[in-house]
Design an enzyme around this catalytic site. Structure first.
Site, mmCIF file in Angstrom:
data_model
loop_
_atom_site.group_PDB
_atom_site.id
_atom_site.type_symbol
_atom_site.label_atom_id
_atom_site.label_comp_id
_atom_site.label_asym_id
_atom_site.label_seq_id
_atom_site.Cartn_x
_atom_site.Cartn_y
_atom_site.Cartn_z
ATOM 1 N N ASP A 106 43.331 -27.229 -57.536
ATOM 2 C CA ASP A 106 42.876 -25.840 -57.537
ATOM 3 C C ASP A 106 42.157 -25.544 -56.221
ATOM 4 O OD1 ASP A 106 42.318 -23.316 -59.283
ATOM 5 O OD2 ASP A 106 40.378 -23.804 -58.398
ATOM 6 N N ASN A 114 40.699 -14.063 -50.374
ATOM 7 C CA ASN A 114 41.343 -12.762 -50.530
ATOM 8 C C ASN A 114 40.385 -11.618 -50.215
ATOM 9 O OD1 ASN A 114 43.958 -13.565 -51.279
ATOM 10 N ND2 ASN A 114 43.348 -13.866 -53.409
ATOM 11 N N ASP A 123 48.051 -15.168 -49.203
ATOM 12 C CA ASP A 123 49.412 -15.642 -49.449
ATOM 13 C C ASP A 123 49.807 -16.716 -48.436
ATOM 14 O OD1 ASP A 123 49.594 -13.879 -51.543
ATOM 15 O OD2 ASP A 123 50.847 -12.422 -50.487
ATOM 16 N N GLU A 149 46.137 -19.892 -58.156
ATOM 17 C CA GLU A 149 45.926 -20.822 -57.042
ATOM 18 C C GLU A 149 45.864 -22.269 -57.521
ATOM 19 O OE1 GLU A 149 41.826 -18.973 -58.067
ATOM 20 O OE2 GLU A 149 43.910 -18.325 -57.924
#
Length: 260
Positions: A106, A114, A123, A149
């Site tokens: 993770d 973000n 991305d 993620e």
């Protein structure tokens, strides 16, 4: 002889259309499934006509449809963003393998990436993380996107020591990567939970739950860590190398209990 060839070509084309229709129906794409079933019906109707056919045309269409079918199958098992395997492929392979070692990965505090650098940069980070996770994996191993993620490394033949070493090298590659190409000041780390293959076949979901529990332990111990269980004790390697989970907690305050 030519009529026999025509009949075989028609049968091949009919079978390909029906196969593609079944695949699209399984994915819930009913309109595309219907289009292929309609084509199959038209071919079946035409093949009953004893008149002359054009076998070369059929062969070209059969080959094109086979390529499209193969590509559609690949697409159905591949994550669109990262081009690694998706959850559908993961679930299928875990059922087949039954007793693999897995590592659940993770990204740490990915929401901040973000929020600070934008979703386009996020991305790009996910795609690069996948590339780094897949680097130097054993030939029988693979990486799949678990969701968001989170990613899973499936290591079918790896024992605990080998799996922890693979996970730790992946963690270090990601932590040491030059992330500033995607944004000034950007850094990325991951936490990993390693669940070794059980001695006997088990429900793959139990393996994922164990890996998830260990991943959570790595987060609580400070992130950017690999956690595993040995003789009933959770241990971590990474920024707190070789320490047990309890020792890691004694070295400083725990990370936030959320999953970031």
């Amino acid at each position: 002889m030519r009529n026999g060839s025509n009949t075989r070509d028609c049968a091949d084309l009919l079978a390909v259309h029906e196969s593609i229709a079944s695949m699209f129906a399984a994915q819930g794409e009913w309109q595309r499934a219907y289009e292929h079933l309609r084509s199959a019906f038209q071919i079946a109707t035409a093949s009953a006509d004893p008149g002359p056919q054009v076998p070369e045309q059929y062969r070209r269409e059969v080959e094109q449809l086979r390529r499209e079918s193969a590509q559609a199958r690949i697409d159905s098992l591949t994550d669109a963003l990262t081009a690694t395997f998706n959850r559908r492929y993961l679930d299928r392979r875990l059922l087949e393998l039954r007793t693999p070692t897995i590592a659940l990965v993770d990204l740490d505090l990915f929401k901040r990436v973000n929020d600070t650098y934008g979703h386009h940069a996020g991305d790009q980070v996910l795609r690069r993380v996948v590339a780094l996770l897949r680097e130097n994996l054993p030939p029988d191993a693979f990486c799949a996107r678990y969701g968001g993620e989170e990613f899973v490394l499936v290591l079918p033949d790896a024992g605990l020591g080998t799996a922890v070493a693979i996970a730790e090298r992946a963690r270090a590659r990601i932590a040491e990567h030059a992330w500033t190409e995607f944004g000034a000041g950007l850094s990325v780390t991951v936490s990993i939970g390693v669940a070794p293959r059980p001695e006997s076949p088990c429900d793959p979901q139990d393996l994922l739950l164990e890996a998830d529990s260990l991943l959570y332990a790595a987060k609580r111990a400070g992130r950017n860590l690999v956690a595993y269980r040995q003789s009933g004790t959770i241990r971590v390697v990474g920024t707190v190398r070789g320490a047990s989970f309890d020792q890691a907690r004694e070295r400083g305050p725990l990370a936030s209990l959320d999953r970031g």
